[in-house]
Structures are given as C-alpha cells and as structure tokens.
Design a protein around this motif. Structure first.
Motif, PDB file in Angstrom:
ATOM      1  N   GLU A   1      -1.375   0.375  -2.915  1.00  0.00           N
ATOM      2  CA  GLU A   1      -0.145  -0.011  -2.407  1.00  0.00           C
ATOM      3  C   GLU A   1       0.263  -1.334  -2.860  1.00  0.00           C
ATOM      4  O   GLU A   1       0.709  -2.336  -1.845  1.00  0.00           O
TER       5      GLU A   1
ATOM      6  N   ASN B   1       3.247  -2.098  -1.806  1.00  0.00           N
ATOM      7  CA  ASN B   1       3.627  -1.890  -0.329  1.00  0.00           C
ATOM      8  C   ASN B   1       2.905  -3.096   0.992  1.00  0.00           C
ATOM      9  O   ASN B   1       3.664  -3.703   1.213  1.00  0.00           O
TER      10      ASN B   1
ATOM     11  N   ASP C   1       1.755   2.059   4.090  1.00  0.00           N
ATOM     12  CA  ASP C   1       3.365   2.317   3.389  1.00  0.00           C
ATOM     13  C   ASP C   1       4.344   1.961   4.368  1.00  0.00           C
ATOM     14  O   ASP C   1       5.622   1.976   3.206  1.00  0.00           O
TER      15      ASP C   1
END
Ligand code: UDP
Ligand code: MG
Length: 348
Positions: A16, A19, A98
């Motif tokens: 991620e 994010n 996320d």
C-alpha cells in the motif's frame, strides 16, 4: 517504556505504498479530534513495493507508530490478528490502510464505545466504485452467512470496527488458522452495535482480494461458523430416496400397462448416473473442506512468523502469546525500543 495508550489502531498492509502517508495523515486528524492517547500498529504483511521502508520512516518520525513485519505474506485476517495480539489500548480499532474504511468514522465508533458497547462495527450503507459483481457477490455472501451460521453476524460489515480490550483478550485466545474475524468478534458476545458509513473507493492501488481469495475466504467463513453444508446432505439424500421410490413405481406401472419395450431408458440412465456422481463428488468436496481444516488446526502451527518489530512498547511484547517463533526473532531489528531487547532477555 511507553505508556499504555487509550486506543490502538490496527492496520494490515500488503503493498500500500501510495496509501500509507495519506492514511497516516487521516488517522492523525481523526484522533486529534478525539484528543486522547493512541498508538498506530501497522502490520506489514510481506509487502514488496517499498511499503515497509515507508512504515519505518513514519515510525521513526512518530513515536505513536509501531510496526510488526511478517516474514512473508500471511493474509489479511492473520495480519489483523497480529495487530490485535500486540495491541495494548483500552479499545482496539481495526481498519484497512487503503482508506476504504474512512478514519473520520473513528470518533463515532469511540463515542458508541463510551456509551458502553464492547463491539462497535461499521456497517457499509453504500459501496462506491466497486465492480458490479463484487457488490452483488458481497451482498449475497453476507446474507448467506447471516442465514446459515449459528451466531448473529450482522450483514454488510467488514472488519472495520472497534473492539474493547476485553474482546481483544478473548480473540487472542482464539488461535484458529482459518479466520473469519468479523464472525469471531460476533461469537464473543457482549454488547454490540453498528454505525453506518459509506464505503469509499480505494485511493490508490488494486484490491488484494481477487476472486480466488474471496472464494477461499467465503469457505473459511462458512466452515468456521456453520455445519449447514454437512447437514443439508441428509435432506438431499432423503429427497433422492423418495424420488427413486416414486420413479420405480411409475415405471413399473407403465411397463405393466403399456408393454415390455416401453421404457428403454439407456440415455436416462447415463444422465442420471452422471448427475448423481456429480452430487456425490460435490459433497465429497464439502466434507473435504471440513477435513482439511481440521487437519490444519491439528497441526497447530503458529499463525504467523514475525521478522522484525519496530517502535513497540515492552508491554505489547508481553501481551502476545505466539512465543515460539517470536522469542527467536522479535525486536532484533528494532532501532527504537531498547526496552524490547530487555524484554526478550527476560523471556529467554
Ligand atoms: N491486506 C493484507 N494482506 C493481504 C491482503 C490484504 O494485509 O494478503 C490488507 C490490505 O493492504 C488492506 C486490507 O488488508 O489494507 C484490505 O485489503 P483490500 O483492500 O485488498 O481488500 P478489499 O477492500 O478489496 O476487500
Ligand atoms: Mg480495500
């Protein structure tokens, strides 16, 4: 040693990188609105895209961040489990990294907790930007689970939720390998309630739940909390038995009244044979699902292997009970917490 925080935020992360910073910023904003102490535990579930390096950077800059890094990818549910194992807060908040679970909802979860609820789950009133089949299959899935399980798992809830430290303590004792955490928190009991929210689109990157993983997850959910697939076989076998009696009777009558050659039936026989074989193989598959899971549980391997931890307080190390692999590996690479090294020394 770090003081015990009021809240532990647990975020599983598998690739991620794009994010993490916005997620962290949103968490800070949401918890500043609450105005009490907190820690953010990020579980690195075998990321390969630089997420881990980013976590370490964040943890270096902010004492409230702890990082638990797995030796490989162990899956979302296990990553959440590790976060709960290490969490020290009076309430633990499970949230995806996320930004599909909006951190801005956290103050509302906390408010309900302060009203006296031990579990406050977030209910998806609306899902944005997800494919049609994902929305439909999710809707069906949650309703099916709700119907066939023995416990009351609320529909349209994910793992985004707040759990009281008492619930976390029970979850720490539930070491099953095929985990369906939202079901497990329902199983615990206590006072539970929901808060509605709009599920946003992923800010960056792709879902880590392709169809294959979703099916495996659904099977885990069903087998963990229901024997319905096993029990349904008795009804099907009864129906088939009755049907065979009926068909036998009808054919006898036809033959007696219409003459010998009336019912050749080769094609019918072949089709029926194939159909019934497929039924049988399907139910062998169903039984196999339960057998394989029993085998997994009886092996009793540790749920996950930790490669390194960063920025954790001493108490959180004492908290987790998966000591086998941990004692050897914990905190070796932790530049921030000398206390942890001492704790490790005590344990050996
Ligand atoms: N995740 C993880 N390990 C995995 C798959 C996912 O830790 O093997 C994390 C992921 O980084 C995210 C959360 O679990 O923070 C939810 O995953 P995802 O968003 O892919 O699932 P979806 O929201 O599409 O159901
Ligand atoms: Mg997601």
């Amino acid at each position: 040693m770090k003081a015990r925080p009021k809240y532990s935020i647990v975020a599983p992360v598998f690739n991620e990188a794009g994010n993490l910073r916005p997620f962290y910023a949103e968490i800070v904003k949401a918890l500043e609105a609450v105005g009490e102490s907190w820690e953010l535990l990020i579980v690195n579930d075998g990321s390969t895209d630089g997420s881990y390096e980013l976590m370490l950077e964040l943890a270096k800059a902010d004492q409230r961040i702890g990082v638990i890094s797995f030796a490989r990818n162990f899956g979302h549910q296990v990553a959440v489990t590790a976060g709960i194992d290490y969490a020290r807060g009076e309430a633990v908040i499970l949230i995806d990294a996320d930004l599909q679970d909006p951190p801005a909802l956290i103050p509302r979860l906390i408010a309900k907790w302060k009203d006296g609820y031990e579990v406050v789950y977030a209910v998806r009133a609306l899902r944005k930007g997800e494919r049609f089949w994902k929305r439909i299959s999710a809707k069906l899935f949650y309703r099916l689970i709700h119907r066939i399980t023995d416990i009351n798992i609320p529909v349209d809830t994910g793992d985004f939720r707040l759990i009281d430290a008492r619930v976390a303590a029970v979850l720490r004792q539930m070491r099953e390998h095929h985990r369906f955490i939202r079901g497990m928190t329902s199983w615990v009991g206590y006072k539970q309630t929901g808060v509605e929210y709009v599920r946003e689109q992923r800010v960056w990157g792709e879902t880590k739940y392709p169809l294959r993983k979703m099916i495996a997850f659904a099977l885990d959910a069903v087998t963990s909390f229901s024997f319905f697939p096993l029990q349904i076989m008795i009804y099907i076998s009864l129906i088939l038995a009755l049907l065979s009696l009926l068909v036998g009777l009808v054919i006898s009558v036809l033959r007696l009244t219409m003459g010998e050659g009336f019912f050749g039936g080769q094609a019918t026989t072949i089709v029926l044979l194939l159909l019934l074989s497929s039924f049988q193989l399907f139910f062998l598959f169903v039984i196999g699902q339960y057998v394989a899971r029993s085998y997994d549980e009886s092996r009793d391997r540790p749920l996950y292997v930790v490669a390194a931890t960063t920025g954790l307080g001493e108490a959180s190390v004492a908290n987790q009970r998966i000591a086998v692999t941990m004692e050897a590996s914990v905190n070796k690479n932790d530049p921030l917490a000398e206390a942890n090294l001492e704790a490790e020394g005590d344990a050996s």
